[in-house]
Scaffold this active site. Structure first.
Site, PDB file in Angstrom:
ATOM      1  N   HIS A   1      76.239  90.960  57.873  1.00  0.00           N
ATOM      2  CA  HIS A   1      77.402  90.736  57.015  1.00  0.00           C
ATOM      3  C   HIS A   1      77.281  89.449  56.199  1.00  0.00           C
ATOM      4  O   HIS A   1      77.999  89.273  55.211  1.00  0.00           O
ATOM      5  CB  HIS A   1      78.700  90.742  57.834  1.00  0.00           C
TER       6      HIS A   1
ATOM      7  N   ASP B   1      74.567  94.449  63.313  1.00  0.00           N
ATOM      8  CA  ASP B   1      74.883  93.316  62.442  1.00  0.00           C
ATOM      9  C   ASP B   1      73.776  92.266  62.457  1.00  0.00           C
ATOM     10  O   ASP B   1      74.038  91.063  62.432  1.00  0.00           O
ATOM     11  CB  ASP B   1      76.227  92.683  62.814  1.00  0.00           C
TER      12      ASP B   1
ATOM     13  N   SER C   1      78.377  82.190  61.564  1.00  0.00           N
ATOM     14  CA  SER C   1      77.837  83.535  61.724  1.00  0.00           C
ATOM     15  C   SER C   1      76.348  83.543  61.406  1.00  0.00           C
ATOM     16  O   SER C   1      75.918  83.038  60.365  1.00  0.00           O
ATOM     17  CB  SER C   1      78.553  84.510  60.788  1.00  0.00           C
TER      18      SER C   1
END
Length: 467
Positions: free
Chosen positions: A119, A149, A224
């Site tokens: 993402h 992911d 992230s």
């Protein structure tokens, strides 16, 4: 002489008392510190008299080893048309506005391979990576796995500092960890915490259960794709998700285990995509099965995975695993839940062999199983089970692409009509494998309708809409 003798004796005694006092104060071993859970020595409750102890874990070495191997990743995405009425008035119908997103990444080889979250780089027209020493590189996407992911990118550089992979299967609850990120290009930041849970399933996407490491080390959106490392500076996870109404850290965060991330990266480098091996069963945690099922199959344990169905032609079926078996261990790793089983199997490839310990009618059996390629996919949001089609089967439908509907999981769907039909499109995109269906569902915006075209068993084109 007598006075001198008395004075000498007093001096010796004084020195001895002083030395004894020094030892009482400074020698920790002289009087060990103890505690008791109850002042009543005759208590019938368990009482601890263990020595008090503390911890002096030193994070500095692990931090020094890892901060220079965690990078800032900037994603520049260009959208060709306006996404809102405000963009229409500001930019006109042509759009073309460049939007920037960012996150972190982990250098895993000295020649510039970097792991991050999918993402973070999704939709990028341009990727820019900034190291902790402010050096900047353009990066290219090598491959992605939207389901987990995880993405692999690369910069053209040499002799970079990197973080070696650790074994996430060996991590333990309560173990100290560091979350290392490079948010908002502020250089690397480090937070500390412990492993709060393993094999945590968040059900964040419509696929098989995920298996995350949960930690209370502070992780915020800019982190992230950053690193979760142990106190030896080894990579045990890729920081991925937080669960919070505000979108910010509120006490727990989640990371993809390093064994799973490493396997995905190796697959992308070697094969170009992810090679997913499966055991070939359906089931769930034994604690969730009904008393009637427990009685029918003589299940007397609350921990393990109950096998409710064995897929025809799978490695499990060929090896002799049966409906009603309870899987307790795989390769001597305890299996207490379906997410633990999924997490371990996701670190394997088709053709790998695993030793499965099952409980059958109260007796334990060890069964060697060769994992097969994933040919079945259950899309729970659609209530459908999909199966890859062979070339011969496609010829019968006079088409070159499609995926079979193998079953239904919702009672309101017309099973007799749908099972055996061939899905050819999902949201106007051709599908030729279950991976195509996974990606089509994973890439849609949450809340968007799902439109499916399929050929029924007579070959006539039909359609269905989910809203």
């Amino acid at each position: 002489m007598k006075k001198i003798g008395n004075l000498l004796l007093a001096s010796v005694l004084g020195g001895a008392i002083t030395l004894g006092s020094y030892q009482l104060i400074f020698d920790k071993e002289a009087i060990p510190a103890t505690f008791t859970a109850s002042p009543n020595e005759n208590s019938f409750l368990p009482v601890s008299n263990s020595n008090l102890y503390g911890t002096n874990v030193d994070f500095t070495e692990a931090a020094e080893k890892t901060v220079h191997a965690v990078v800032h990743v900037k994603n520049v995405a260009v959208f060709k048309g306006p996404r809102s009425i405000w963009e229409y008035y500001q930019y006109g119908n042509s759009g073309g506005r460049a939007l920037q997103g960012s996150g972190s990444g982990v250098i895993i080889t000295p020649d510039g391979y970097i792991v991050t979250n999918n993402h973070v780089i999704d939709g990028a027209n341009e990727l820019e990576v900034t190291l902790n020493n402010n050096q900047t590189y353009k990066a290219e996407v090598i491959g992605t796995d939207k389901i987990s992911d995880i993405a692999l990118i690369k910069v053209d550089a040499e002799n970079l500092e990197y973080i070696p992979f650790g074994d996430s299967d060996n991590t333990k609850l309560g173990e100290w960890v560091l979350a290392v990120g490079n948010p908002f290009n502020l250089k690397s930041t480090v937070t500390a915490g412990i492993i709060s849970a393993k094999a945590r399933d968040l059900n964040v996407q419509d696929n098989s259960p995920q298996s995350f490491i949960q930690t209370d080390a502070a992780i915020n959106p800019g982190n992230s794709g950053g690193a979760l490392v142990n106190i030896n500076g080894e990579l045990i996870g890729i920081n991925t998700a937080i669960t919070s109404p505000s979108g910010s850290y509120i006490g727990y965060a989640f990371a993809v285990p390093s064994n799973n991330a490493r396997k995905i990266v190796e697959d992308i480098i070697e094969f170009g995509d992810v090679q997913q091996g499966i055991l070939g069963i359906r089931g769930g945690s034994t604690i969730n099965i009904s008393p009637d099922i427990k009685a029918e199959y003589n299940v007397n344990t609350a921990q393990g995975v109950f096998v409710s169905e064995v897929t025809l032609g799978s490695g499990a079926q060929k090896a002799g695993i049966k409906t009603g078996d309870v899987i307790r261990k795989i390769d001597n790793i305890d299996i207490k839940s379906f997410s633990e089983l999924t997490g371990y199997i996701n670190s394997k490839r088709p053709g790998d062999k695993v030793l499965v310990k099952v409980l059958r009618d109260g007796d334990e059996k060890e069964i060697n199983v060769e994992l097969t390629k994933n040919e079945i996919y259950v899309a729970s949001m659609l209530g459908l089970e999909f199966k890859n089609a062979t070339k011969e089967e496609l010829k019968k439908f006079k088409t070159d692409n499609g995926v079979f509907i193998n079953g239904t999981t919702m009672k309101n769907l017309p099973e007799n009509e749908l099972v055996g039909s061939l899905v050819t499109q999902v949201n106007s995109k051709k599908v030729g494998s279950i991976d195509d269906i996974k990606n089509a569902l994973a890439n849609r915006d949450t809340g968007d309708p799902i439109y499916i075209k399929y050929l029924d068993k007579t070959g006539k084109e039909q359609s269905m809409l989910w809203q």
